[in-house]
Write an enzyme that holds these catalytic residues in place. Sequence first.
Site, PDB file in Angstrom:
ATOM      1  N   ASP A 177      63.948  47.979  69.116  1.00 42.07           N
ATOM      2  CA  ASP A 177      63.049  48.980  69.697  1.00 42.07           C
ATOM      3  C   ASP A 177      63.276  50.358  69.097  1.00 42.07           C
ATOM      4  O   ASP A 177      64.210  50.572  68.324  1.00 42.07           O
ATOM      5  CB  ASP A 177      63.229  49.022  71.224  1.00 42.07           C
ATOM      6  CG  ASP A 177      64.698  49.045  71.655  1.00 42.07           C
ATOM      7  OD1 ASP A 177      65.558  49.354  70.814  1.00 42.07           O
ATOM      8  OD2 ASP A 177      64.972  48.754  72.823  1.00 42.07           O
ATOM      9  N   ASN A 203      68.645  47.883  85.144  1.00 36.99           N
ATOM     10  CA  ASN A 203      67.486  47.323  85.852  1.00 36.99           C
ATOM     11  C   ASN A 203      67.072  45.957  85.297  1.00 36.99           C
ATOM     12  O   ASN A 203      66.008  45.445  85.627  1.00 36.99           O
ATOM     13  CB  ASN A 203      66.304  48.300  85.808  1.00 36.99           C
ATOM     14  CG  ASN A 203      65.773  48.527  84.393  1.00 36.99           C
ATOM     15  OD1 ASN A 203      66.272  47.939  83.436  1.00 36.99           O
ATOM     16  ND2 ASN A 203      64.755  49.359  84.264  1.00 36.99           N
ATOM     17  N   HIS A 206      66.499  45.205  82.078  1.00 37.45           N
ATOM     18  CA  HIS A 206      65.648  45.164  80.880  1.00 37.45           C
ATOM     19  C   HIS A 206      66.418  44.603  79.689  1.00 37.45           C
ATOM     20  O   HIS A 206      67.645  44.696  79.615  1.00 37.45           O
ATOM     21  CB  HIS A 206      65.005  46.529  80.579  1.00 37.45           C
ATOM     22  CG  HIS A 206      65.909  47.598  80.052  1.00 37.45           C
ATOM     23  ND1 HIS A 206      65.685  48.940  80.249  1.00 37.45           N
ATOM     24  CD2 HIS A 206      67.048  47.540  79.307  1.00 37.45           C
ATOM     25  CE1 HIS A 206      66.614  49.650  79.649  1.00 37.45           C
ATOM     26  NE2 HIS A 206      67.459  48.833  79.082  1.00 37.45           N
ATOM     27  N   GLU A 250      60.853  46.551  80.267  1.00 40.43           N
ATOM     28  CA  GLU A 250      61.193  46.982  81.618  1.00 40.43           C
ATOM     29  C   GLU A 250      60.729  45.923  82.635  1.00 40.43           C
ATOM     30  O   GLU A 250      59.946  45.023  82.295  1.00 40.43           O
ATOM     31  CB  GLU A 250      60.521  48.330  81.902  1.00 40.43           C
ATOM     32  CG  GLU A 250      60.972  49.463  80.973  1.00 40.43           C
ATOM     33  CD  GLU A 250      62.351  50.038  81.321  1.00 40.43           C
ATOM     34  OE1 GLU A 250      63.240  49.288  81.787  1.00 40.43           O
ATOM     35  OE2 GLU A 250      62.549  51.253  81.117  1.00 40.43           O
TER      36      GLU A 250
HETATM   37  P1  PGA Z   1      73.701  50.456  76.860  1.00 42.52           P
HETATM   38  O1  PGA Z   1      72.188  50.055  77.069  1.00 42.52           O
HETATM   39  O2  PGA Z   1      74.222  49.583  75.777  1.00 42.52           O
HETATM   40  O3  PGA Z   1      73.670  51.907  76.422  1.00 42.52           O
HETATM   41  O4  PGA Z   1      74.402  50.246  78.165  1.00 42.52           O
HETATM   42  C1  PGA Z   1      71.866  48.704  77.141  1.00 42.52           C
HETATM   43  C2  PGA Z   1      70.383  48.566  77.337  1.00 42.52           C
HETATM   44  O5  PGA Z   1      69.773  49.450  77.947  1.00 42.52           O
HETATM   45  O6  PGA Z   1      69.829  47.534  76.912  1.00 42.52           O
END
Ligand code: PGA
Length: 244
Positions: free
Chosen positions: A67, A135, A137, A142
């Site tokens: 992404d 959450n 995702h 999302e």
């Molecule tokens: P993080 O994010 O590695 O910064 O915890 C993971 C994500 O949001 O997929």
Amino acid sequence: MNIHILRSKHEIDRVVSNELIQLVKTNPACVLGLATGSTPLGIYGLLVKDHQNNHTSYQSVTTVNLDEYIGLEITHPETYHQFMHRNLFNHIDIKSSNTHIPNGLSQDMIQACLDYDQLLSKYVPDIQLLGIGANGHIGFNEPNTPFDSTTHIINLTQKTREDNARFFNNIDEVPTQAITMGIQNIMDAKKIILIATGASKAKAVHDMISGDVTPSLPASILQKHPNVDIYLDKDAAKLLLEKK
Ligand code: PGA
């Protein structure tokens, strides 16, 4: 799903980086699906160290990233383009033309999504690395993103923007939209390695593994993938361990 609960984040980084290095050695033209955020940083550090010490070569490797934020200038340090170059690509011998990150600055974002899907049909990851949002995702898919989604534009939730504000001066600077591989694209990977560490991920991890498969928790779809390794530290696994 194969669940591995390891002693520390460092242990996870060691095991997963070794698996990636073995893949690159045995299949020099492999495709790596890469992620950004805090989770893969230690792994990238170990890949760089191995490249420097053991000269593992990435000359024929192709990478596809999950992404990218929409609207950040390419020179902004928090674009995923900059993140990948700063933490990995600048320090190994990968060809720049073999690294692919969705384009968050296209004048035509619909076309940018179609172009990325086209690319993904050609470069199917042998291993896709994933983190997980608090959450649930995966990528920037999302909650309530359809399971059959392909590359698309997503409005980031307030929770995700709050979680990512630590990388910016304040939350107002966090982009409101991103371009992300869809859930179907992620499920097309031959193998998936998802890593979660820290107590803030415990609820999402529990529901991903033990809950229903539901779009309200995007990561739950991984229950349906035939080849998934989940690496957890004790904090991220705590709700699973409490149940036992
Ligand atoms: P993080 O994010 O590695 O910064 O915890 C993971 C994500 O949001 O997929």
